[in-house]
Design an enzyme around this catalytic site. Structure first.
Site, mmCIF file in Angstrom:
data_model
loop_
_atom_site.group_PDB
_atom_site.id
_atom_site.type_symbol
_atom_site.label_atom_id
_atom_site.label_comp_id
_atom_site.label_asym_id
_atom_site.label_seq_id
_atom_site.Cartn_x
_atom_site.Cartn_y
_atom_site.Cartn_z
ATOM 1 N N HIS A 1 51.327 -90.281 -58.390
ATOM 2 C CA HIS A 1 50.895 -91.406 -57.519
ATOM 3 C C HIS A 1 49.369 -91.659 -57.952
ATOM 4 C CE1 HIS A 1 50.641 -93.054 -53.365
ATOM 5 N NE2 HIS A 1 49.441 -93.266 -53.761
ATOM 6 N N HIS B 1 45.600 -91.521 -58.349
ATOM 7 C CA HIS B 1 44.770 -90.676 -57.700
ATOM 8 C C HIS B 1 43.844 -90.009 -58.404
ATOM 9 C CE1 HIS B 1 47.176 -87.391 -59.065
ATOM 10 N NE2 HIS B 1 46.349 -86.391 -58.760
ATOM 11 N N GLN C 1 40.330 -86.942 -58.461
ATOM 12 C CA GLN C 1 39.832 -85.635 -57.731
ATOM 13 C C GLN C 1 38.277 -85.635 -57.861
ATOM 14 O OE1 GLN C 1 42.124 -82.241 -58.770
ATOM 15 N NE2 GLN C 1 43.322 -83.402 -60.326
#
Length: 363
Positions: A186, A188, A190
């Protein structure tokens, strides 16, 4: 940008970010989760003068689940995920399997059996940034408004995390592509809030200070000015940013994006700089996606100044983003073998000037 704060079932924080008001986020996490506990610690390597983080609990983290079991997709009536809402624009939450932990624990001063090796707890914070609720997408396929929203989210989280006691540096990054080691497909990124200044930033800061003392100028700025003047390694640019292949590139495909006006970190970017970055970054990512038959795996790493509380000077730091891929040719990857892994001496399989020319030609 509208920010909504909620809590997940195990007490972790989740934040929703929206472009416009009127998007309520009231869903409750219905999962029965135990309170998150971690056992992170950091051990100081006295030979290299660097901290190593030990996070053995991460061995059990989720690894490449099928799309219908993705924990970053919105929740449905039949399946609860890390995102309780049925839809979202950008969501940020504390990582369930963090490399660093938000609590302090008492530990001996040194590692058992090794008095020369200092031991500390693994204090810090690790967050997951979901760029979109659409599973089969990527940052490169975001529209400009969404990309700009993500920039604002990075700024928000950087400012808030940098203000935490004990945080020395905030690192926003994205790992993209299975070859890089991504465990969730997915879209994304961090954010890590480290309890120290990372080796890369510490070393750059030392060299920037040395350059200031010997040349009287800003090393970042002089490098940027030289690349803009020559243009031979510039891939793309607009009024606010320039993206170029550094003349000393370590990775087969590597680009650094610099704002033309110096800022120390993402929160210091003004409106024009944030708009300009969203435009240029999407351009560069799309070139990475189209250079070969399949999109290149990459790491996008924001190089921000250490936090004001770190004690490391910030006044000469110049924010920039490093984007690089381990793909060296179609169907071939660059492996960090003996020289790179053993001695940290990179041997490049490409030339920066050729890579820049290739990426300029991508349409």
């Amino acid at each position: 940008m509208i920010t909504t704060r909620r809590q997940l079932a195990d007490g972790r924080e989740i934040l929703y970010f929206d472009e416009d008001p009127g998007v309520p986020h009231t869903a409750t996490d219905t999962r029965d989760l135990p309170h998150t506990t971690t056992h992170s610690q950091r051990r100081f390597d006295p030979l290299l003068g660097e901290w190593v983080v030990i996070a053995s609990h991460r061995q059990t983290r989720t690894f490449l689940p099928p799309a219908d079991l993705c924990p970053l997709c919105p929740s449905t009536p039949d399946r609860a995920t890390e995102i309780p809402e049925s839809d979202y624009q950008v969501a940020v939450f504390e990582n369930r399997f963090p490399s660093l932990s938000t609590g302090h624990v008492e530990l001996p001063g040194t590692v058992e059996g090794s008095p020369p090796t200092p031991l500390r707890d693994g204090y810090g914070r690790c967050e997951v940034v979901c760029f979109t609720s659409v599973h089969d997408s990527s940052f490169a396929r975001l529209d400009r408004r969404r990309a700009r929203l993500v920039v604002d989210v990075w700024a928000h989280r950087t400012a808030e995390l940098a203000d935490l006691d004990g945080v020395g540096q905030v690192f926003c990054f994205e790992n993209h592509g299975e070859e890089i080691g991504v465990t969730l497909s997915h879209p994304h990124g961090q954010i890590y809030a480290y309890p120290f200044v990372t080796p890369r930033v510490a070393k750059i800061s030392e060299n920037v200070a040395r350059y200031r003392n010997s040349h009287g100028g800003n090393l970042f700025g002089d490098l940027l000015a030289a690349e803009r003047a020559s243009g031979v390694r510039v891939v793309a640019a607009n009024e606010e940013w320039t993206a170029y292949v550094p003349p000393f590139a370590r990775w087969p495909y590597e680009i650094q994006l610099y704002p033309h006006r110096r800022v120390a970190d993402i929160p210091e970017l003004d409106e024009a700089q944030r708009d300009g970055f969203a435009e240029l970054y999407l351009d560069v990512l799309q070139r990475f996606a189209r250079r070969f038959d399949t999109p290149m795996p990459y790491i996008a790493a924001w190089n921000q100044a250490p936090t004001p509380k770190s004690g490391v000077p910030r006044e000469d730091w110049w924010l920039h983003l490093q984007l690089f891929s381990i793909r060296r040719a179609a169907g071939k990857l660059k492996y960090l073998a003996g020289s790179e892994s053993g001695m940290n001496v990179f041997i490049s399989d490409t030339t920066p000037e050729t890579v820049a020319a290739e990426l300029r030609e991508v349409r």
